[in-house]
Design a protein around this motif. Structure first.
Motif, mmCIF file in Angstrom:
data_model
loop_
_atom_site.group_PDB
_atom_site.id
_atom_site.type_symbol
_atom_site.label_atom_id
_atom_site.label_comp_id
_atom_site.label_asym_id
_atom_site.label_seq_id
_atom_site.Cartn_x
_atom_site.Cartn_y
_atom_site.Cartn_z
ATOM 1 N N ALA A 1 0.806 -1.146 -0.236
ATOM 2 C CA ALA A 1 -0.062 0.071 0.002
ATOM 3 C C ALA A 1 0.886 1.318 0.206
ATOM 4 N N ASP A 2 2.192 1.062 0.536
ATOM 5 C CA ASP A 2 2.836 2.316 0.625
ATOM 6 C C ASP A 2 4.308 2.321 -0.437
ATOM 7 N N CYS A 3 4.624 0.846 -0.907
ATOM 8 C CA CYS A 3 5.922 0.744 -1.592
ATOM 9 C C CYS A 3 5.669 -0.018 -2.937
ATOM 10 N N ASP A 4 6.286 0.474 -3.773
ATOM 11 C CA ASP A 4 6.610 -0.376 -5.143
ATOM 12 C C ASP A 4 7.060 -1.573 -5.072
ATOM 13 N N VAL A 5 8.527 -1.699 -4.480
ATOM 14 C CA VAL A 5 9.009 -2.734 -4.035
ATOM 15 C C VAL A 5 9.742 -2.855 -2.709
ATOM 16 N N LEU A 6 10.142 -3.931 -2.335
ATOM 17 C CA LEU A 6 10.717 -3.920 -1.101
ATOM 18 C C LEU A 6 12.144 -4.455 -1.345
ATOM 19 N N VAL A 7 12.978 -4.049 -0.511
ATOM 20 C CA VAL A 7 14.407 -4.747 -0.859
ATOM 21 C C VAL A 7 15.183 -4.949 0.423
ATOM 22 N N SER A 8 16.049 -5.860 0.525
ATOM 23 C CA SER A 8 16.837 -6.448 1.501
ATOM 24 C C SER A 8 18.214 -7.180 0.988
ATOM 25 N N PRO A 9 19.244 -7.625 1.758
ATOM 26 C CA PRO A 9 20.146 -8.455 1.229
ATOM 27 C C PRO A 9 19.479 -9.677 0.835
ATOM 28 N N THR A 10 20.069 -10.174 -0.247
ATOM 29 C CA THR A 10 19.433 -11.685 -0.767
ATOM 30 C C THR A 10 19.851 -12.590 0.465
ATOM 31 N N THR A 11 21.157 -12.691 0.760
ATOM 32 C CA THR A 11 21.575 -13.627 1.661
ATOM 33 C C THR A 11 22.420 -13.194 2.800
ATOM 34 N N PRO A 12 22.378 -13.567 4.232
ATOM 35 C CA PRO A 12 23.466 -12.797 4.966
ATOM 36 C C PRO A 12 24.965 -12.703 4.854
ATOM 37 N N THR A 13 25.388 -13.934 4.292
ATOM 38 C CA THR A 13 26.924 -13.913 3.993
ATOM 39 C C THR A 13 27.265 -14.014 2.400
ATOM 40 N N THR A 14 28.306 -14.086 2.251
ATOM 41 C CA THR A 14 28.884 -14.335 1.067
ATOM 42 C C THR A 14 29.088 -15.912 0.962
ATOM 43 N N ALA A 15 29.407 -16.630 -0.077
ATOM 44 C CA ALA A 15 29.858 -17.917 -0.377
ATOM 45 C C ALA A 15 30.458 -18.633 0.895
ATOM 46 N N PHE A 16 29.867 -19.447 1.483
ATOM 47 C CA PHE A 16 30.754 -20.174 2.394
ATOM 48 C C PHE A 16 31.456 -21.482 2.006
ATOM 49 N N ARG A 17 32.365 -21.790 2.843
ATOM 50 C CA ARG A 17 33.384 -22.843 2.326
ATOM 51 C C ARG A 17 32.380 -24.374 2.196
ATOM 52 N N ILE A 18 33.034 -24.858 1.256
ATOM 53 C CA ILE A 18 32.145 -26.321 1.007
ATOM 54 C C ILE A 18 32.625 -27.103 2.351
ATOM 55 N N GLY A 19 31.701 -27.742 2.973
ATOM 56 C CA GLY A 19 31.999 -28.690 3.992
ATOM 57 C C GLY A 19 31.514 -27.913 5.449
ATOM 58 N N GLU A 20 31.496 -26.434 5.324
ATOM 59 C CA GLU A 20 31.458 -25.505 6.609
ATOM 60 C C GLU A 20 30.344 -25.826 7.371
ATOM 61 N N ARG A 21 29.043 -26.068 6.677
ATOM 62 C CA ARG A 21 27.973 -26.079 7.310
ATOM 63 C C ARG A 21 27.060 -27.492 7.090
ATOM 64 N N THR A 22 27.796 -28.412 6.474
ATOM 65 C CA THR A 22 27.120 -29.804 6.327
ATOM 66 C C THR A 22 26.619 -30.535 7.575
ATOM 67 N N ASP A 23 27.148 -30.447 8.895
ATOM 68 C CA ASP A 23 26.924 -30.786 9.941
ATOM 69 C C ASP A 23 26.085 -30.337 10.828
ATOM 70 N N ASP A 24 25.600 -28.957 10.289
ATOM 71 C CA ASP A 24 24.750 -28.037 11.156
ATOM 72 C C ASP A 24 23.686 -27.700 10.251
ATOM 73 N N PRO A 25 22.509 -28.349 10.147
ATOM 74 C CA PRO A 25 21.330 -27.917 9.191
ATOM 75 C C PRO A 25 20.899 -26.490 9.694
#
Length: 501
Positions: free
Chosen positions: A398-422
């Motif tokens: 009602a007040d805005c044409d579009v909304l914006v934000s960062p797309t993702t909180p970080t840049t690309a993380f390392r392979i394997g960095e989060r595989t054990d932490d869903p």
């Protein structure tokens, strides 16, 4: 590197139509690049060399016969391996469908072929599109061309990496909770999630049917718009397809101007927990939009803070229902059938062998959420949160044409960095989930490199349903202004892969 592989899709299509270069030459150049880059990237699960060359020759024959070609005829494209194509296997990145060649084309696939676009292969993904890093594929992880020790995002990391590695100028992705936008952000490419129902899902292997959406991926805003125009539009084969005209996305990309647009910065999608470089580039992009004539305001959407838990109840529930069809009885993998084993045991053994850990995790979670005694407490409550998120969006529109934000909180993380932490893995989709739950149009556009690691940062733009053209207005204006500032598009700054000429 061959100049043809670093050209835009729009310029390649124009050159083919004018007879300045043949579609076969363009296709061979990209097939050569795939051969060179794949050992480092692993973006493709199947490269359709002979079929791609046949498609290219058919385009050249049409031009020689005097036929007027479309703007993308003869341009190579990488197709996410979750859409059916009778010329190649559709595996969904899973052992469950290894080697399966479908008997029919997806509507999107058919529209690509009819437009003369050359499909060069099927791209890697998190198994059944479940993941944020393309590490869950049964066929090995895809690597980010900016830094091959890092992920290209997910689930559509193969399509985004193929663009960033110059293996194709166009790609198709699917976005359920951010699987187009998040990979686009971390690979410095353009990714569009159209309005839900704006592009047919017929022939898309279903994962979460109320969320899944096919969309265009490219290195430039105009290329994405041209591809969007090809694949969008009503399809009677899809009951969720919207019977409305396709928004004027190409015109918006060609004449991008944000003067007078009212752009809302979502308070709940910024700040805490974001990488400093992401926050910095986001703020700079917002300041640039202001200088370009937009009226930028802060808006509050309180229920967006609950999008993550709501999504990870709704998506697994629908996933549990959709993947029940992979039961070893009708098609796909069949394990442990010696003629005496019960159907139940064959099914259990097949699903144990055929599904990876993340798919099993989500099936178990979804089945529990849908079970007797828990449906209202979990799935039903998540759907109520979804409604509240839609209401927050409606107040913002009602007040805005579009909304914006960062797309993702970080840049690309390392392979394997989060595989054990869903849970840490799921956090990568923090910003993209509200638009998915609401069915809005949304996109990610590159806005520079984070100072601390030199990796790409994306700006997410969200628009009301069927206002997809607004995404291209904002993205096109940003792209033009930033290219002037950088001395060319961001993808021209890509480091060359080791061993790739």
């Amino acid at each position: 590197m061959n100049e043809l592989v670093i050209s835009s899709a729009a310029s390649l299509g124009a050159a083919v139509a004018a007879g300045q270069v043949s579609a076969e030459e363009v296709t061979r150049a990209h097939l050569d690049q795939i051969t060179e880059a794949e050992p480092q990237v692993n973006a493709f699960l199947h490269v359709a060399t002979e079929e791609a060359l046949a498609q290219a020759r058919a385009v050249d024959a049409r031009r020689a016969a005097g036929e007027q070609l479309g703007p993308l005829a003869g341009v190579p494209l990488a197709l996410k391996d979750v859409l059916t194509w009778t010329k190649a296997p559709t595996t969904c990145g899973s052992k469950m469908l290894e080697g399966w060649v479908p008997p029919y084309d997806a509507t999107v696939t058919r529209r690509l072929v009819d437009a003369g676009i050359v499909i060069v292969g099927k791209t890697n993904l998190d198994e059944f599109a479940m993941g944020s890093s393309t590490e869950n594929s049964a066929y090995g992880p895809t690597r980010n061309p900016w830094d091959t020790d890092r992920v290209p995002g997910g689930s559509g990391g193969g399509s985004a990496a193929a663009l960033a590695a110059f293996e194709a100028p166009l790609a198709i992705g699917t976005d359920t909770g951010g699987s187009i936008r998040q990979p686009a952000s971390v690979t410095g490419t353009v990714g569009i999630k159209p309005t839900y129902g704006g592009v047919s899902r017929y022939g898309l292997v279903a994962m979460a049917s109320s969320l899944d959406q096919v969309g265009p991926c490219a290195r430039s805003v105009l290329d994405a718009a041209l591809l969007h125009e090809v694949i969008a539009g009503h399809d009677p084969m899809d009951s969720t397809s919207i019977d409305q005209p396709v928004p004027a996305v190409v015109d918006a990309a060609r004449h991008a101007d944000v003067s007078g647009m009212r752009i809302g910065v979502v308070r709940e999608l910024g700040g805490a927990g974001y990488a400093p470089g992401v926050e910095r580039r986001f703020r700079e992009a917002v300041e640039l939009l202001t200088r370009l004539g937009a009226d930028v305001v802060e808006v509050s959407c309180p229920t967006f803070a609950h999008a993550l838990p709501a999504y990870y109840l709704i998506q697994p529930s629908e996933c549990s229902s959709n993947l029940a069809r992979f039961d070893a009885m009708r098609y796909g993998l069949r394990v442990g059938d010696d003629g005496t084993t019960s159907a139940e045991e064959v099914m259990a053994r097949t699903r144990e062998a055929g599904f990876g850990d993340e798919v099993k995790r989500r099936i178990i979670l979804g089945t529990y959420a849908l079970s007797s005694g828990y449906y209202d407490a979990y799935y039903g409550s998540a759907q109520k949160v979804r409604t509240l998120i839609i209401e927050d969006f409606n107040r913002a529109w009602a007040d805005c044409d579009v909304l914006v934000s960062p797309t993702t909180p970080t840049t690309a993380f390392r392979i394997g960095e989060r595989t054990d932490d869903p849970v840490a893995m799921y956090q990568a989709d923090l910003c993209t989930l509200p638009a998915s739950l609401a069915g809005n149009a949304a996109a990610s556009f590159p806005v520079g490199l984070a100072p601390e690691d030199g990796l790409p940062v994306g700006l997410q733009v969200m628009a009301p349903p069927l206002a997809d053209d607004r995404l291209y207005r904002v993205g096109g204006a940003l792209e033009a202004a930033l290219a002037e500032e950088w001395g060319g598009p961001l993808w021209r700054q890509l480091p060359e892969l080791e061993g790739v000429a």
